[in-house]
Design a protein around this motif. Structure first.
Motif, mmCIF file in Angstrom:
data_model
loop_
_atom_site.group_PDB
_atom_site.id
_atom_site.type_symbol
_atom_site.label_atom_id
_atom_site.label_comp_id
_atom_site.label_asym_id
_atom_site.label_seq_id
_atom_site.Cartn_x
_atom_site.Cartn_y
_atom_site.Cartn_z
ATOM 1 N N TYR A 1 0.393 -1.248 0.331
ATOM 2 C CA TYR A 1 0.057 -0.168 -0.504
ATOM 3 C C TYR A 1 0.451 1.260 0.281
ATOM 4 C CZ TYR A 1 -3.266 -3.675 1.427
ATOM 5 O OH TYR A 1 -4.069 -4.350 2.131
ATOM 6 N N VAL B 1 -0.180 6.689 -6.930
ATOM 7 C CA VAL B 1 -0.870 6.910 -6.162
ATOM 8 C C VAL B 1 -2.393 6.872 -6.826
ATOM 9 C CG1 VAL B 1 -1.421 7.840 -4.150
ATOM 10 C CG2 VAL B 1 0.838 8.232 -4.458
ATOM 11 N N LYS C 1 -7.753 9.498 -3.341
ATOM 12 C CA LYS C 1 -8.220 9.387 -1.061
ATOM 13 C C LYS C 1 -8.641 10.361 -1.610
ATOM 14 C CE LYS C 1 -6.895 4.544 -1.954
ATOM 15 N NZ LYS C 1 -7.653 3.835 -1.521
ATOM 16 N N ALA D 1 -5.993 13.764 2.464
ATOM 17 C CA ALA D 1 -4.902 13.532 2.249
ATOM 18 C C ALA D 1 -4.113 13.968 3.936
ATOM 19 C CB ALA D 1 -3.762 14.115 1.229
ATOM 20 N N GLN E 1 -4.988 13.931 -7.138
ATOM 21 C CA GLN E 1 -5.179 13.141 -6.395
ATOM 22 C C GLN E 1 -5.813 12.236 -4.625
ATOM 23 O OE1 GLN E 1 -1.179 12.754 -7.210
ATOM 24 N NE2 GLN E 1 -1.273 10.498 -7.620
ATOM 25 N N CYS F 1 -8.038 7.352 2.497
ATOM 26 C CA CYS F 1 -6.910 8.735 3.132
ATOM 27 C C CYS F 1 -5.873 7.829 2.202
ATOM 28 C CB CYS F 1 -6.490 9.312 4.236
ATOM 29 S SG CYS F 1 -6.293 7.209 5.445
ATOM 30 N N CYS F 2 -4.700 9.106 2.343
ATOM 31 C CA CYS F 2 -3.427 9.093 1.504
ATOM 32 C C CYS F 2 -2.541 9.082 2.932
ATOM 33 C CB CYS F 2 -2.780 9.456 0.233
ATOM 34 S SG CYS F 2 -1.101 9.450 -0.155
ATOM 35 N N VAL G 1 -3.711 4.206 2.035
ATOM 36 C CA VAL G 1 -2.109 3.959 0.908
ATOM 37 C C VAL G 1 -1.046 5.252 2.172
ATOM 38 C CG1 VAL G 1 -3.470 3.429 -1.297
ATOM 39 C CG2 VAL G 1 -3.512 5.311 -0.845
ATOM 40 N N TYR H 1 1.816 7.520 0.776
ATOM 41 C CA TYR H 1 3.067 8.095 -0.224
ATOM 42 C C TYR H 1 3.987 8.371 1.171
ATOM 43 C CZ TYR H 1 4.956 11.454 -3.570
ATOM 44 O OH TYR H 1 5.606 12.284 -4.171
#
Length: 255
Positions: free
Chosen positions: A67, A75, A78, A81, A113, A174-175, A198, A200
């Motif tokens: 993930y 990415v 979602k 962030a 994103q 969410c990211c 996920v 980043y």
């Protein structure tokens, strides 16, 4: 006469055998507990703890790695962030670590994103405030519209950030944007709490040195163990409070 002698001989031999059997029983004495035995016991205990810590770290890494992304173009979308808090300077300026997280999250929103920006950090006192320092950084550079910026003032740990994100801000997907050393634990906690999360890896604009990276990674080894127990035992955060859905206006969370 022969019969009497024979009987006497058998009686005499029987007594000797019984004495021999009785005397042959060995007395068992407990050996004293020596320093050497204590040392061996401590070594075994240390190895067991080390193995336990290693297994948990490998488990969290393997659970989260699929993930985690280091290429922003990969990415997936979602809605939110999430920026976990990091240290700020006495001047009120954000540290390089926090700045990289902020810039990474802003880039996701600019790329379409993500929609909303949620910074969660320590605002336990008036003198120390990670979330308002982040808000001021974003607004000063006009990086995002005001209504997109949500602030969680009680994100005292990564676990509390994810827990409050779910229960206070109604985040469902969410990211998480943070550094590599921190990303696997963050995603693990978020997903174990039921978020479609996920991670980043925030690009490091200013290299912070081998010493810092070594210290962070060493600290993270134990932090992952704590996260495992927090998730396993459903630990409650320090504060919860009324719900402020991230789908609304972020300015409601400003102080």
């Amino acid at each position: 006469m022969y019969t009497l002698n024979y009987m006497w001989y058998n009686l005499d031999m029987g007594v000797k055998k019984s004495k021999k059997v009785k005397g042959s029983k060995k007395s068992t004495k407990k050996e004293p507990f020596t320093i050497k035995k204590l040392f061996i016991l401590l070594v075994k205990l240390f190895v067991a703890v080390l193995l336990f810590v290693l297994i948990i770290n490998l488990y969290i890494y393997n659970f989260s790695k699929k993930y985690v992304y280091d290429d922003i173009d990969q990415v997936p979308y979602k809605y939110t962030a999430i920026v976990p808090g990091a240290s700020v300077y006495v001047s009120g300026n954000v540290s390089d670590v926090l700045r990289d997280r902020i810039d990474g999250a802003v880039a996701l929103i600019h790329n379409g994103q993500a929609e909303k920006f949620l910074v969660s950090g320590d605002h336990g006192t008036k003198e120390y405030d990670e979330v308002n320092a982040t808000r001021k950084y974003v607004l000063k550079r006009e990086l995002l519209p005001e209504e997109k910026i949500f602030m969680d003032h009680a994100g005292f740990s990564t676990y509390e950030t994810m827990y409050r994100g779910r229960d206070v801000f109604c985040v469902t997907d969410c990211c998480v944007v943070t550094q590599k050393f921190h990303i696997y634990r963050s995603v693990y906690i978020a997903r174990k709490l039921g978020l479609d999360a996920v991670g980043y890896i925030a690009p490091e604009k200013v290299y912070l040195g081998k010493r810092n990276h070594l210290l962070w990674n060493c600290r993270e080894i134990l932090a992952r163990v704590k996260a495992f127990f927090d998730v396993t035992f459903h630990v409650k955060p320090t504060y919860l409070g009324e719900q402020i859905p991230v789908s609304g206006d972020g300015r409601k969370t400003w102080e």
